[in-house]
Design a protein around this motif. Structure first.
Motif, PDB file in Angstrom:
ATOM      1  N   LEU A 173       0.831  -1.209   0.000  1.00 14.80           N
ATOM      2  CA  LEU A 173       0.000   0.000   0.000  1.00 14.80           C
ATOM      3  C   LEU A 173       0.862   1.254   0.000  1.00 14.80           C
ATOM      4  O   LEU A 173       0.538   2.248  -0.660  1.00 14.80           O
ATOM      5  N   SER A 174       1.965   1.202   0.736  1.00 22.43           N
ATOM      6  CA  SER A 174       2.882   2.340   0.752  1.00 22.43           C
ATOM      7  C   SER A 174       3.486   2.578  -0.619  1.00 22.43           C
ATOM      8  O   SER A 174       3.624   3.724  -1.069  1.00 22.43           O
ATOM      9  N   ALA A 214       1.381   9.294  -5.736  1.00 22.05           N
ATOM     10  CA  ALA A 214       1.809  10.653  -5.390  1.00 22.05           C
ATOM     11  C   ALA A 214       2.762  11.209  -6.451  1.00 22.05           C
ATOM     12  O   ALA A 214       2.664  12.385  -6.842  1.00 22.05           O
ATOM     13  N   ALA A 270       0.834   4.070  -2.871  1.00 21.97           N
ATOM     14  CA  ALA A 270       0.628   5.479  -2.518  1.00 21.97           C
ATOM     15  C   ALA A 270       1.773   6.353  -3.033  1.00 21.97           C
ATOM     16  O   ALA A 270       1.549   7.474  -3.516  1.00 21.97           O
ATOM     17  N   THR A 271       2.990   5.829  -2.943  1.00 23.53           N
ATOM     18  CA  THR A 271       4.144   6.585  -3.438  1.00 23.53           C
ATOM     19  C   THR A 271       4.066   6.787  -4.936  1.00 23.53           C
ATOM     20  O   THR A 271       4.309   7.894  -5.446  1.00 23.53           O
TER      21      THR A 271
END
Length: 229
Positions: A10-11, A18, A14-15
């Motif tokens: 998930l990180s 972004a 998200a990165t």
């Protein structure tokens, strides 16, 4: 799939989102066009006064992290604005920070999480000693046609230690950073003969490692094909 792996995936998503959103904003706001216009970028950097060097470092870092953003125009503008020495310093600092951030993102995500996510499609990048991996990173930094960004992310998925990656990257980017800063400075002064010298030097920087590699490969193949007497 464990909770830790889910968090890492998930990180990573998200990165990526972004970075994609940032690139979209840069493109829609006209900032990307300003980055591509070397003279306009130099004027904006100089206009920032004492904050100009921070802008160069930040833009170089961003260009490494977000691959579609080109780093060469930023480096040329830095050389035009601050000259050979300081321009080189700001270029190197930004590129090094960007590389370390990309390495850290890949390392934080972790190969194990990627392996569970994409399965056997992930190449086996753990192979190779620390010295070999360090040499690969160093050599790739000398060759401008090899993606700086991809190498930085890919290195984070290997067993290469952070300090070895940082050292290999720093040593590898110094020559090209100086030449780009020098080239940018000569472009600003309009001294075409010095610009030509910089271009030739950059060509040699690229061609010599390739020539050495080619000659070594030929020698290795010749030795392998020669029967023992």
């Amino acid at each position: 799939m464990t909770a830790g792996v889910r968090i890492r995936i998930l990180s990573a998503v998200a990165t990526v989102l972004a970075m994609a959103a940032l690139y979209w904003w840069l493109d829609r706001s006209g900032a990307m066009a300003a980055i591509l216009d070397g003279d306009a970028l130099r004027q904006r950097i100089v206009g920032l006064g004492a904050a100009g060097p921070l802008a160069v470092v930040g833009l170089m870092t961003l260009a490494i992290l977000v691959s579609p953003i080109p780093s060469a125009p930023i480096a040329l503008a830095a050389g035009a604005a601050y000259g050979h020495t300081w321009g080189t310093a700001y270029i190197v600092l930004g590129a090094e920070l960007g590389a370390l951030c990309a390495f850290g993102i890949a390392r934080q995500l972790g190969r194990d999480a990627l392996q569970r996510w994409v399965g056997s499609r992930l190449p086996k990048t753990r192979l190779g000693s620390q010295g070999t991996l360090m040499a690969i990173v160093f050599a790739s930094r000398l060759l401008p046609f090899i993606s700086f960004d991809v190498v930085s992310y890919a290195a984070g998925l290997t067993t290469l230690s952070l300090w070895r990656f940082a050292l290999a990257t720093l040593a590898g980017i110094l020559p090209a950073s100086f030449l780009l800063a020098h080239f940018g400075g000569e472009m600003a002064t309009g001294e075409l003969d010095k610009m030509l010298f910089a271009v030739l030097a950059l060509g040699l920087l690229t061609g010599v490692p390739l020539a050495v590699h080619f000659l070594r490969e030929r020698a290795r193949k010749r030795d392998a094909s020669t029967p023992d007497s």
